[in-house]
Design a protein around this motif. Sequence first.
Motif, PDB file in Angstrom:
ATOM      1  N   GLY A 143       8.804   2.267   0.292  1.00 57.49           N
ATOM      2  CA  GLY A 143       9.092   3.692   0.271  1.00 57.49           C
ATOM      3  C   GLY A 143       7.848   4.508  -0.039  1.00 57.49           C
ATOM      4  N   ASN A 144       8.005   5.811   0.067  1.00 59.15           N
ATOM      5  CA  ASN A 144       6.898   6.733  -0.154  1.00 59.15           C
ATOM      6  C   ASN A 144       7.291   7.768  -1.197  1.00 59.15           C
ATOM      7  OD1 ASN A 144       4.426   8.014   0.099  1.00 59.15           O
ATOM      8  ND2 ASN A 144       4.973   9.121   1.966  1.00 59.15           N
ATOM      9  N   ALA A 145       7.742   7.302  -2.343  1.00 62.53           N
ATOM     10  CA  ALA A 145       8.173   8.209  -3.404  1.00 62.53           C
ATOM     11  C   ALA A 145       7.027   9.079  -3.909  1.00 62.53           C
ATOM     12  CB  ALA A 145       8.782   7.404  -4.561  1.00 62.53           C
ATOM     13  N   ASP A 146       5.787   8.606  -3.797  1.00 61.28           N
ATOM     14  CA  ASP A 146       4.622   9.364  -4.259  1.00 61.28           C
ATOM     15  C   ASP A 146       4.115  10.369  -3.229  1.00 61.28           C
ATOM     16  OD1 ASP A 146       4.676   7.860  -6.596  1.00 61.28           O
ATOM     17  OD2 ASP A 146       3.288   6.352  -5.815  1.00 61.28           O
ATOM     18  N   ASN A 147       4.734  10.364  -2.055  1.00 60.86           N
ATOM     19  CA  ASN A 147       4.340  11.284  -0.981  1.00 60.86           C
ATOM     20  C   ASN A 147       2.862  11.134  -0.620  1.00 60.86           C
ATOM     21  OD1 ASN A 147       4.934  13.192   0.988  1.00 60.86           O
ATOM     22  ND2 ASN A 147       4.389  14.912  -0.345  1.00 60.86           N
ATOM     23  N   ASP A 148       2.455   9.866  -0.470  1.00 57.88           N
ATOM     24  CA  ASP A 148       1.080   9.528  -0.111  1.00 57.88           C
ATOM     25  C   ASP A 148       1.147   8.698   1.168  1.00 57.88           C
ATOM     26  OD1 ASP A 148      -1.462   8.414   0.149  1.00 57.88           O
ATOM     27  OD2 ASP A 148      -1.727   8.078  -2.000  1.00 57.88           O
ATOM     28  N   THR A 149       1.010   9.357   2.313  1.00 65.11           N
ATOM     29  CA  THR A 149       1.227   8.693   3.591  1.00 65.11           C
ATOM     30  C   THR A 149       0.271   7.537   3.813  1.00 65.11           C
ATOM     31  OG1 THR A 149       2.081  10.741   4.570  1.00 65.11           O
ATOM     32  CG2 THR A 149       1.320   9.035   6.089  1.00 65.11           C
ATOM     33  N   ALA A 150      -0.999   7.728   3.509  1.00 66.48           N
ATOM     34  CA  ALA A 150      -1.992   6.677   3.738  1.00 66.48           C
ATOM     35  C   ALA A 150      -1.666   5.431   2.910  1.00 66.48           C
ATOM     36  CB  ALA A 150      -3.391   7.184   3.412  1.00 66.48           C
ATOM     37  N   ASN A 151      -1.282   5.633   1.669  1.00 64.67           N
ATOM     38  CA  ASN A 151      -0.945   4.512   0.794  1.00 64.67           C
ATOM     39  C   ASN A 151       0.355   3.850   1.237  1.00 64.67           C
ATOM     40  OD1 ASN A 151      -1.893   3.173  -1.765  1.00 64.67           O
ATOM     41  ND2 ASN A 151       0.184   3.676  -2.399  1.00 64.67           N
ATOM     42  N   TYR A 152       1.296   4.670   1.652  1.00 62.86           N
ATOM     43  CA  TYR A 152       2.591   4.163   2.128  1.00 62.86           C
ATOM     44  C   TYR A 152       2.417   3.244   3.328  1.00 62.86           C
ATOM     45  CZ  TYR A 152       7.304   4.669   4.246  1.00 62.86           C
ATOM     46  OH  TYR A 152       8.542   4.465   4.812  1.00 62.86           O
ATOM     47  N   LEU A 153       1.689   3.687   4.324  1.00 59.20           N
ATOM     48  CA  LEU A 153       1.526   2.889   5.540  1.00 59.20           C
ATOM     49  C   LEU A 153       0.693   1.633   5.298  1.00 59.20           C
ATOM     50  CD1 LEU A 153       1.027   5.696   8.218  1.00 59.20           C
ATOM     51  CD2 LEU A 153       3.133   4.491   7.569  1.00 59.20           C
ATOM     52  N   ALA A 154      -0.075   1.622   4.217  1.00 57.72           N
ATOM     53  CA  ALA A 154      -0.856   0.425   3.884  1.00 57.72           C
ATOM     54  C   ALA A 154       0.012  -0.695   3.329  1.00 57.72           C
ATOM     55  CB  ALA A 154      -1.953   0.783   2.882  1.00 57.72           C
ATOM     56  N   ARG A 155       1.267  -0.394   3.010  1.00 59.17           N
ATOM     57  CA  ARG A 155       2.125  -1.402   2.384  1.00 59.17           C
ATOM     58  C   ARG A 155       2.473  -2.565   3.321  1.00 59.17           C
ATOM     59  NH1 ARG A 155       3.271   0.674  -2.517  1.00 59.17           N
ATOM     60  NH2 ARG A 155       3.505   2.942  -2.690  1.00 59.17           N
ATOM     61  N   SER A 156       2.169  -2.428   4.596  1.00 56.48           N
ATOM     62  CA  SER A 156       2.352  -3.591   5.473  1.00 56.48           C
ATOM     63  C   SER A 156       1.457  -4.745   5.024  1.00 56.48           C
ATOM     64  CB  SER A 156       2.069  -3.229   6.929  1.00 56.48           C
ATOM     65  OG  SER A 156       0.750  -2.748   7.092  1.00 56.48           O
ATOM     66  N   LEU A 157       0.343  -4.432   4.338  1.00 56.68           N
ATOM     67  CA  LEU A 157      -0.496  -5.500   3.770  1.00 56.68           C
ATOM     68  C   LEU A 157       0.265  -6.279   2.707  1.00 56.68           C
ATOM     69  CD1 LEU A 157      -3.998  -3.775   3.365  1.00 56.68           C
ATOM     70  CD2 LEU A 157      -3.267  -5.394   5.129  1.00 56.68           C
ATOM     71  N   ASP A 158       1.101  -5.570   1.934  1.00 57.80           N
ATOM     72  CA  ASP A 158       1.907  -6.245   0.926  1.00 57.80           C
ATOM     73  C   ASP A 158       2.861  -7.228   1.589  1.00 57.80           C
ATOM     74  OD1 ASP A 158       3.054  -6.041  -2.078  1.00 57.80           O
ATOM     75  OD2 ASP A 158       4.749  -6.114  -0.687  1.00 57.80           O
ATOM     76  N   MET A 159       3.461  -6.804   2.696  1.00 58.13           N
ATOM     77  CA  MET A 159       4.376  -7.694   3.419  1.00 58.13           C
ATOM     78  C   MET A 159       3.640  -8.918   3.945  1.00 58.13           C
ATOM     79  SD  MET A 159       6.813  -6.765   6.666  1.00 58.13           S
ATOM     80  CE  MET A 159       8.489  -7.400   6.744  1.00 58.13           C
ATOM     81  N   ASP A 160       2.440  -8.721   4.454  1.00 59.56           N
ATOM     82  CA  ASP A 160       1.632  -9.834   4.951  1.00 59.56           C
ATOM     83  C   ASP A 160       1.310 -10.807   3.823  1.00 59.56           C
ATOM     84  OD1 ASP A 160      -0.184 -11.001   7.138  1.00 59.56           O
ATOM     85  OD2 ASP A 160      -1.599 -10.668   5.494  1.00 59.56           O
ATOM     86  N   HIS A 161       0.896 -10.283   2.665  1.00 61.52           N
ATOM     87  CA  HIS A 161       0.592 -11.152   1.521  1.00 61.52           C
ATOM     88  C   HIS A 161       1.847 -11.905   1.074  1.00 61.52           C
ATOM     89  CE1 HIS A 161      -3.249  -9.362   1.547  1.00 61.52           C
ATOM     90  NE2 HIS A 161      -3.014  -8.332   0.766  1.00 61.52           N
TER      91      HIS A 161
END
Length: 504
Positions: free
Chosen positions: A249-267
């Motif tokens: 999710g993007n509760a912090d309203n930070d689009t760049a950080n939000y879209l980077a979370r696919s790295l978390d899924m990869d890890h």
Amino acid sequence: MTNMNNAGLIIDKAYRLAEVDPRLYSSFIEHLGRAVYGGIYDPGHPEADDAGFRRDVANLIRDIGVPLIRYPGGNFVSGYNWEDGVGPVEERPSRLDLAWRSIEPNKVGTNEFIEWARGIGSDVMMAVNLGTRGVDAARHLLEYCNHPGGTQYSDLRVAHGYKEPHRIKTWCLGNEMDGPWQIGQKTAAEYGRLASETAKAMRLVDPGIELVACGSSFRSMPTYAEWEAAVLDHTYEQVDYLSLHTYYGNADNDTANYLARSLDMDHFIREIIAVCDYIKAKQRSRKTLHLSFDEWNVWFHTLESDKQVAPWQHAPELLEDCYTFEDALMVGSMLITMLNHADRVKIACLAQLVNAIAPIMTETGGRAWKQTIYYPYLHASLYGRGTVLVPVLNCEKYDCKDYTDVPQLDTAIVYNEAQEELTIFAVNKSLVESNKLVCDVRGFAGYRVIEQIVMTSGDVKAVNTADAPDSVLPHRAHDAKVDDGRLNAVLPALSWNVIRLRKH
């Protein structure tokens, strides 16, 4: 003037990862909120069929080509008595569903759901209750569903009007059993033993089934990785898949950080593969365990508002996230991530399918429409069938709050050799910069661009609603061209892209 970066991509037939299991595009329907009642099932609706299921909703699902649907939960299954949902509808009890603090009327149960799913071209992944129940309930449900006849539970199915067995192949051994929110939460040792014994009994009933053991509920669970190792110590030879669940999710309203979370899924995927292979080595097994990512999606919009919903309602409006354009980009990146692990991720279920954190929304008794996330899911399912090729990508990177060296582009390549088609999926995560993509496709002589799909929006928070269902739509572009073994295309800032090539 538009800012432009350059990106290079090498695509070669020799760089093969794995065949895509069609079940990578599966989904999930739980007895939760309006997913069933008011979602797929709405007897009073003008589009309802004779069984009470909405034809318009079925058509939207059928268009995606969903191969498998997980059912009936989710948290719901850990307190579910399957016997409540079979037999004459007028004789079925209403129950307190403790998982979602709702009233479950049991108007839709095992037989109705299987019949509906088969009618839209989907198989069912059935979950068994290992929260409040165990070995007996699981083996009896399997006998009811799969045994031809001549026994108590198979004859009960026949008496209920289903002479032929349902032949359900894939079964989940409970759901998120490490979660403190789960009815019947267990330690890894408790769950591992129960899952092992349940698997043993179920395979005696039907040796041809596939079984999925519960992994950690989330990567952030305090027992993460230790749970997987302990459970697999008990179940490695009895099961075929280990489950993974994640939501972003993007509760912090930070689009760049939000879209980077696919790295978390990869890890996450890489770490679980490592645990599985550790147990394989420890047990000196010859079997390689595969993964079932049987819950994944964006989920954060309603986390607070759902707390205000009064308990003990029938089909309350729960988890009805209204998805934005940036959520569609995140879903696209998650699909790309799973495709790039197609050698081990064989099943994946977008959670869920209708109304509850879903690509399809309905009004009970009224309209149905497609959310923003519907489109990347649709495109991946339609065009992501074949062999995943390993993308060799060179692109700009960025840093953000929680991640460093985040590639601006996420890409996956699928080669359908039988149809002589090549599909490039790409998400440009850059907020301001387009990417001029140059692909080396010299190994695909004679291939030309047949379709270029782009999804963009001037507002990352744009949504589709019942009144404005077409606010965010993909469109066809025409700038992608192949010339002298090079594919050239411009990927706009913040965009979902599908480029399809075919041999002429």
